[in-house]
Design a protein around this motif. Structure first.
Motif, PDB file in Angstrom:
ATOM      1  N   PHE A 144      38.057  49.890  41.516  1.00  0.00           N
ATOM      2  CA  PHE A 144      39.323  49.353  41.018  1.00  0.00           C
ATOM      3  C   PHE A 144      39.665  48.035  41.707  1.00  0.00           C
ATOM      4  O   PHE A 144      40.105  47.069  41.058  1.00  0.00           O
ATOM      5  CB  PHE A 144      40.445  50.372  41.235  1.00  0.00           C
ATOM      6  N   SER A 145      39.492  47.975  43.020  1.00  0.00           N
ATOM      7  CA  SER A 145      39.780  46.745  43.772  1.00  0.00           C
ATOM      8  C   SER A 145      38.911  45.598  43.268  1.00  0.00           C
ATOM      9  O   SER A 145      39.394  44.467  43.092  1.00  0.00           O
ATOM     10  CB  SER A 145      39.520  46.960  45.267  1.00  0.00           C
ATOM     11  N   SER A 146      37.638  45.894  43.054  1.00  0.00           N
ATOM     12  CA  SER A 146      36.719  44.874  42.552  1.00  0.00           C
ATOM     13  C   SER A 146      37.171  44.369  41.190  1.00  0.00           C
ATOM     14  O   SER A 146      37.205  43.162  40.926  1.00  0.00           O
ATOM     15  CB  SER A 146      35.306  45.456  42.466  1.00  0.00           C
ATOM     16  N   TYR A 147      37.531  45.301  40.308  1.00  0.00           N
ATOM     17  CA  TYR A 147      38.013  44.944  38.963  1.00  0.00           C
ATOM     18  C   TYR A 147      39.221  44.017  39.049  1.00  0.00           C
ATOM     19  O   TYR A 147      39.314  43.006  38.343  1.00  0.00           O
ATOM     20  CB  TYR A 147      38.361  46.232  38.209  1.00  0.00           C
ATOM     21  N   MET A 148      40.151  44.340  39.923  1.00  0.00           N
ATOM     22  CA  MET A 148      41.389  43.579  40.055  1.00  0.00           C
ATOM     23  C   MET A 148      41.121  42.167  40.577  1.00  0.00           C
ATOM     24  O   MET A 148      41.722  41.192  40.103  1.00  0.00           O
ATOM     25  CB  MET A 148      42.334  44.332  40.989  1.00  0.00           C
ATOM     26  N   LEU A 149      40.198  42.044  41.527  1.00  0.00           N
ATOM     27  CA  LEU A 149      39.951  40.745  42.150  1.00  0.00           C
ATOM     28  C   LEU A 149      39.019  39.868  41.319  1.00  0.00           C
ATOM     29  O   LEU A 149      39.138  38.639  41.348  1.00  0.00           O
ATOM     30  CB  LEU A 149      39.393  40.948  43.562  1.00  0.00           C
ATOM     31  N   ILE A 150      38.086  40.468  40.593  1.00  0.00           N
ATOM     32  CA  ILE A 150      37.240  39.671  39.695  1.00  0.00           C
ATOM     33  C   ILE A 150      38.099  39.021  38.616  1.00  0.00           C
ATOM     34  O   ILE A 150      37.913  37.860  38.253  1.00  0.00           O
ATOM     35  CB  ILE A 150      36.148  40.545  39.035  1.00  0.00           C
ATOM     36  N   GLY A 151      39.056  39.768  38.088  1.00  0.00           N
ATOM     37  CA  GLY A 151      39.932  39.254  37.044  1.00  0.00           C
ATOM     38  C   GLY A 151      41.171  38.565  37.586  1.00  0.00           C
ATOM     39  O   GLY A 151      42.200  38.498  36.894  1.00  0.00           O
ATOM     40  N   PHE A 152      41.105  38.032  38.797  1.00  0.00           N
ATOM     41  CA  PHE A 152      42.280  37.439  39.448  1.00  0.00           C
ATOM     42  C   PHE A 152      42.857  36.281  38.635  1.00  0.00           C
ATOM     43  O   PHE A 152      44.076  36.147  38.493  1.00  0.00           O
ATOM     44  CB  PHE A 152      41.902  36.949  40.853  1.00  0.00           C
ATOM     45  N   TYR A 153      41.984  35.434  38.091  1.00  0.00           N
ATOM     46  CA  TYR A 153      42.469  34.287  37.311  1.00  0.00           C
ATOM     47  C   TYR A 153      42.830  34.763  35.905  1.00  0.00           C
ATOM     48  O   TYR A 153      41.989  34.825  35.002  1.00  0.00           O
ATOM     49  CB  TYR A 153      41.410  33.191  37.269  1.00  0.00           C
ATOM     50  N   LEU A 154      44.101  35.086  35.705  1.00  0.00           N
ATOM     51  CA  LEU A 154      44.549  35.721  34.473  1.00  0.00           C
ATOM     52  C   LEU A 154      44.442  34.806  33.261  1.00  0.00           C
ATOM     53  O   LEU A 154      44.421  35.278  32.122  1.00  0.00           O
ATOM     54  CB  LEU A 154      46.004  36.181  34.637  1.00  0.00           C
ATOM     55  N   ASP A 155      44.382  33.488  33.487  1.00  0.00           N
ATOM     56  CA  ASP A 155      44.323  32.553  32.372  1.00  0.00           C
ATOM     57  C   ASP A 155      42.889  32.229  31.941  1.00  0.00           C
ATOM     58  O   ASP A 155      42.677  31.410  31.055  1.00  0.00           O
ATOM     59  CB  ASP A 155      45.047  31.254  32.739  1.00  0.00           C
ATOM     60  N   LYS A 156      41.911  32.860  32.572  1.00  0.00           N
ATOM     61  CA  LYS A 156      40.505  32.613  32.214  1.00  0.00           C
ATOM     62  C   LYS A 156      39.945  33.811  31.446  1.00  0.00           C
ATOM     63  O   LYS A 156      39.761  34.890  32.028  1.00  0.00           O
ATOM     64  CB  LYS A 156      39.663  32.383  33.473  1.00  0.00           C
ATOM     65  N   PRO A 157      39.649  33.638  30.164  1.00  0.00           N
ATOM     66  CA  PRO A 157      39.056  34.747  29.395  1.00  0.00           C
ATOM     67  C   PRO A 157      37.746  35.243  29.996  1.00  0.00           C
ATOM     68  O   PRO A 157      37.452  36.434  29.942  1.00  0.00           O
ATOM     69  CB  PRO A 157      38.834  34.127  28.008  1.00  0.00           C
ATOM     70  N   SER A 158      36.966  34.320  30.597  1.00  0.00           N
ATOM     71  CA  SER A 158      35.683  34.722  31.195  1.00  0.00           C
ATOM     72  C   SER A 158      35.900  35.656  32.379  1.00  0.00           C
ATOM     73  O   SER A 158      35.097  36.574  32.612  1.00  0.00           O
ATOM     74  CB  SER A 158      34.898  33.479  31.634  1.00  0.00           C
ATOM     75  N   ALA A 159      36.991  35.445  33.138  1.00  0.00           N
ATOM     76  CA  ALA A 159      37.288  36.326  34.273  1.00  0.00           C
ATOM     77  C   ALA A 159      37.703  37.712  33.786  1.00  0.00           C
ATOM     78  O   ALA A 159      37.284  38.734  34.360  1.00  0.00           O
ATOM     79  CB  ALA A 159      38.387  35.715  35.137  1.00  0.00           C
TER      80      ALA A 159
END
Length: 627
Positions: A144-159
């Motif tokens: 879960f932590s990894s998921y949250m931090l990988i997608g940190f940049y909320l404005d980037k669809p690739s993230a």
């Protein structure tokens, strides 16, 4: 004072930090970052006390009971856990400090540091877990932590896509892991690691099936990026670079290797053969793929996948060799060949790969978030401290003979392969050549020649908050392969790994590794021009380069499977559910019942004479069936 108090404190510091940031500091990045870094410092201090001042201990409290099965929550702090605690706490603290500079201008840094704190809580709980169920709970929290931090940049669809990919891919491996835990409960009647180990050692339970070990290995395949579940790890580079350094290079991805070492006593020879060849295949595949990547973080990501393959192969080789040894207890099992070699390389790799990722973060930060190595060039003169530290980390990764930590830990793995499996040995030597080749390619193109972009032209060295962690990690990248530098509490596993590296065939293996290093170095210097703006291999290799650049089409294959097979099967099942289950069985049965009810209702006319006729008809029908 009871030792478990310090274990609880180790978990409390990051959890309280994450909670405080989530509840009251989301708009105050400066205060949130200070709280998180302070918690990381307390973690380092507490972990140091546990490692260096306390003896090994185990503590359990009854948690849940299901009939004869009792699930405990507790801590198992032995030599293996202490070494992993040292890696997580030390590297974690340096990454927190580095992040103060890297995330300084980010408006969402409070959320970032809160994510780092919840990751530290999850990872520390995983390392100290005394049972498979407790380990699995923290294992999922790490995901879960990894998921949250990988997608940190909320404005980037690739993230967002990368975070979902990581989460789903890991669930595939974790499903196998969960089935393995259920199988262990059926075999042992407990999930406590010490109790299970004692049952195996005493002969009370004999592990005769490879299924248990391979199901547990599924968790490693997902978390440590082994083929075929490796596809999430390179995409995870969409997260901030400090996340890549902490989670996807030094600690989280190493959790899969830690799981293997923790459950090594459950492995059979057949399971270990599979583990060995998955590790070897991953090491070679990732090395070949890295040769054609342009993104500096993607190159380092595939390098991480490759090195994790080496660790998994080491576990398979060494544990297979010592499978018949009479281990008196879990401590003896821990320092067996495979575990020692794998953990030795895990430790040195944490130092130099965290250094390389943080070094790449320093470069990306200075180049205004440019990540294409062919748009860099000339950085050695502009970023001297980063250049020196990155070079020392690179020397460790490619196993520069005698003067780098990676040389000794990789030699330990090659020594096991030389003694156990010649095919694996030569393939791993080839992997060492590939590592040198693609890393010298990166180094020569990014740091030398002339700048190839405006961003590289205006790059400059970062401040002390970012360079000091690089310097500390660079020192360990050089000396981390020497057992004598480690404190006494960390020596059992490190010295066992060092002993393997300095075994009977040390000189011959060093020659093989040295030749691979030298040939890779010469080939990279021959093919790649300093500060090149284009990859000459693209024209030279043609279709082969396209295969490497596309990562052997794994993503395309999975996309085809999902779109053309899985999705169509799902739609078919949905159609059948709507027509057969909902329509015919549920609604159809209801319709028939309704019709019968209407028919029976029409028989109730309120006439006694009519009921007599139905009574006679009923008797006749009963007589007919009775006859």
């Amino acid at each position: 004072m009871n030792p478990e108090i310090f274990a609880y404190a180790l978990l409390a510091f990051p959890l309280l930090s994450a909670t405080a940031i989530a509840l009251g500091m989301r708009r105050n990045g400066a205060l949130a970052s200070g709280i998180s870094v302070g918690a990381a410092a307390l973690i380092l201090a507490t972990a140091g006390h546990i490692i260096f001042r306390l003896d090994n201990f185990e503590f359990n409290v009854n948690w849940i009971e299901f009939g004869p099965l009792s699930l405990d929550f507790g801590f198992l702090v032995d030599d293996l856990a202490k070494l992993m605690l040292f890696v997580v706490a030390f590297v974690g603290f340096l990454v927190h400090v580095f992040s103060l500079g890297y995330m300084k201008e980010d408006p969402n840094k409070a959320r970032f540091f809160g994510g780092l704190s919840i990751f530290m809580f999850s990872m520390l709980g995983l390392v100290m877990a005394s049972s498979l169920v407790t380990l699995f709970i923290f294992w999922e929290l790490v995901g879960f932590s990894s998921y949250m931090l990988i997608g940190f940049y909320l404005d980037k669809p690739s993230a967002a896509a990368a975070s979902k990919k990581a989460f789903i891919t890991n669930r595939v491996g974790d499903f196998g892991f969960l089935i393995g835990i259920a199988m262990a409960i059926g075999m042992f009647g407990t999930v406590n690691l010490t109790e299970m180990n004692e049952m195996v050692v005493s002969g009370e339970v004999a592990v005769t099936t490879a299924a248990l070990g391979l199901l547990l290995f599924c968790g490693t395949v997902g978390k440590s990026g082994q083929i075929p579940l490796h596809v999430w790890l390179p995409d995870a580079m969409e997260g901030p670079t400090p996340v890549s350094a902490l989670i996807h290079a030094a600690t989280m991805v190493a959790a899969g290797v830690f799981l293997l070492c923790r459950t090594g006593f459950l492995m059979t020879a057949d399971a270990l053969q599979v583990i060995l060849w998955v590790g070897v295949a991953t090491a070679i595949y990732a090395g070949l793929t890295a040769v054609a990547q342009r993104d500096i973080k993607k190159i380092l990501a595939y390098s991480t996948v490759s090195q994790l393959g080496y660790m998994v192969a080491a576990f398979g080789l060494g544990t297979l060799a010592s499978l018949d040894a009479d281990h008196a207890n879990m401590h003896e099992a821990v320092i067996s060949g495979g575990v020692a070699a794998a953990m030795f390389h895990l430790t040195t790799h944490a130092f130099f790969k965290a250094l390389l990722f943080l070094g790449s973060g320093s470069i990306i930060h200075a180049c205004h978030h440019e990540q294409d190595i062919f748009k860099m060039g000339g950085l050695a003169k502009k970023m001297k401290i980063t250049f020196i530290c990155f070079t020392l980390g690179l020397m460790a990764l490619i196993g520069t003979p005698f003067i780098s930590a990676g040389f000794y830990s990789k030699d330990a793995i090659l020594a096991l392969a030389f003694e156990q499996n010649s095919a694996a040995f030569y393939l791993l030597v080839f992997g060492a050549f590939l590592t040198t080749f693609y890393m010298i390619r990166l180094w020569k193109i990014a740091f030398f020649g002339s700048p190839n972009s405006e961003n590289a032209e205006h790059a400059h060295e970062n401040g002390p908050v970012m360079t000091v962690p690089l310097i500390l990690l660079a020192i360990l990248a050089v000396v981390g392969g020497f057992g004598f530098i480690y404190p006494e509490a960390l020596k059992p596993i490190i010295e066992a790994g060092e002993h393997i590296a300095h075994g009977e065939h040390h000189t011959l293996i060093a020659m093989y590794g040295g030749v691979a290093w030298l040939v890779g170095l010469a080939a990279a210097f021959f093919f790649f021009r300093a500060g090149a703006s284009e990859d000459p291999f693209k024209k030279m290799l043609g279709p082969v380069y396209a295969v490497l650049e596309k990562k052997f089409f794994f993503d395309e294959l999975y996309n085809f499977y999902i779109a053309k097979i899985q999705q169509r099967v799902a739609l078919t099942l949905h159609f059948l559910e709507q027509i057969a289950l909902s329509g015919l069985i549920i609604r159809g049965a209801a319709g028939v019942a309704g019709l019968v009810g209407i028919g029976l209702k029409s028989l109730h006319v309120g006439s006694l004479h009519q009921y007599v006729y139905w009574f006679i008809a009923g008797l006749a029908l009963f007589w007919f069936f009775a006859g």
